[in-house]
Design a protein around this motif. Structure first.
Motif, PDB file in Angstrom:
ATOM      1  N   ALA A 163      15.444  92.515  43.202  1.00 45.30           N
ATOM      2  CA  ALA A 163      15.670  91.357  42.328  1.00 45.30           C
ATOM      3  C   ALA A 163      17.069  91.372  41.744  1.00 45.30           C
ATOM      4  O   ALA A 163      17.743  90.329  41.661  1.00 45.30           O
ATOM      5  N   ALA A 164      17.544  92.563  41.365  1.00 43.47           N
ATOM      6  CA  ALA A 164      18.893  92.681  40.802  1.00 43.47           C
ATOM      7  C   ALA A 164      19.952  92.323  41.830  1.00 43.47           C
ATOM      8  O   ALA A 164      20.932  91.617  41.539  1.00 43.47           O
ATOM      9  N   LYS A 197      23.469  85.730  44.061  1.00 38.43           N
ATOM     10  CA  LYS A 197      23.466  84.319  43.660  1.00 38.43           C
ATOM     11  C   LYS A 197      24.617  84.026  42.717  1.00 38.43           C
ATOM     12  O   LYS A 197      25.254  82.969  42.781  1.00 38.43           O
ATOM     13  N   ALA A 198      24.861  85.012  41.812  1.00 36.65           N
ATOM     14  CA  ALA A 198      25.969  84.825  40.850  1.00 36.65           C
ATOM     15  C   ALA A 198      27.303  84.813  41.555  1.00 36.65           C
ATOM     16  O   ALA A 198      28.239  84.095  41.139  1.00 36.65           O
TER      17      ALA A 198
END
Length: 291
Positions: free
Chosen positions: A282-283, A289-290
């Motif tokens: 998830a991280a 995405k960032a």
């Protein structure tokens, strides 16, 4: 990654200090498992041979010496190691090396006694030798298939990667001791025991008969009880009945008890691992995405 590297890193056991011999090794019981080995152990303890080592000790003793038994198996069955440079066509394990795991014992039976029978006989030449057998070969074969083979569940192998104790139980017995003893160097103990069990049982017993002088050898079955055993060892016959232990139901009960503890620990570690992997995934996704 080699098995040796996994043992030293991922599944490394807590330090177990080498044992020191204070009394001489006196009795070597070199018959195969499922030949009354635990009854014989209890009988020898009653006769004063305290302590008598049994295959259970490889699983139960604390700290565990499983890694040292694996190293001894590698010494004997060198085809089981990836290090081809040690191949020299011979195996000699000294009394001092055996003492590191058996130094607290005056007698030995079950897995250690049978797998390393020839080496123990050479290492402890003054010890008396008992060849514990089952005279009904069919009954012995059915017993090892129901007990030793019956506990080999592929799912447990997968779970063993999440529990150190379960890993070493599988590793020391099913990948090394039983696999090598029953001529399955690929580690498939099930195929080795069921495919080769009968002739290896006969071959082993005949080897012992040829190795040991008759005056130092007792061929014994649990049905024989106290009298031939005590006569051979020069002991008085105890008043109590001869012990009868480790029936198939008793064997399964002990294994089930261990498995419950190990499976619980394995599931917990699996859940922790999955949680860490999920959190990491998830991280990484958020960072990507960032970006």
């Amino acid at each position: 990654m080699s098995w040796e590297l996994l043992e030293r890193t991922v599944f490394r056991l807590p330090y177990a200090p080498p044992r020191v011999r204070k009394e001489p090794m006196q009795v070597l019981c070199v018959g195969f498992p499922r030949t009354g080995t635990e009854s014989l152990q209890q009988a020898l303890i009653t006769l004063g041979y305290d302590y008598t080592y049994h295959g259970w000790d490889i699983l139960f003793e604390q700290p565990l010496y499983s890694d040292k038994w694996v190293n001894l198996a590698r010494r004997k069955f060198k085809v089981c190691t990836s290090d081809k440079s040690i191949l020299d066509g011979d195996c000699k394990i000294t009394a001092a090396e055996f003492d590191e795991v058996l130094g607290h014992c005056t007698a030995v039976t079950d897995a250690a006694g049978s797998v390393f029978a020839a080496e123990l006989i050479e290492a402890y030449p003054d010890a008396k030798v008992i060849l514990n057998i089952r005279r009904d070969e069919d009954a012995w074969y059915q017993s090892v298939c129901k007990t030793l083979v019956g506990e080999m569940n592929p799912m447990l192998y997968i779970m063993s990667w999440f529990c150190t104790e379960m890993f070493w139980a599988w590793h020391v017995y099913w990948r090394f001791l039983w696999a090598c003893q029953f001529r399955a160097p690929d580690g498939d103990s099930r195929r080795g025991i069921c495919g080769n069990g009968r002739w290896i049982y006969r071959e082993h017993n005949n080897m012992i008969r040829g190795l040991v002088p008759k005056e130092k050898l007792l061929e014994w079955s649990v049905e024989d009880g106290w009298h031939p055993l005590c006569k051979f060892l020069g002991k008085e016959v105890p008043v109590e009945e001869f012990p009868h232990a480790n029936t198939q139901s008793g064997f399964k009960g002990r294994i089930d008890h261990l498995m419950k503890l190990w499976v619980r620990k394995s599931i917990r570690n699996m859940m922790v691992t999955l949680a860490v992997v999920a959190s990491g995934g998830a991280a990484i996704y958020k960072l990507s995405k960032a970006a």
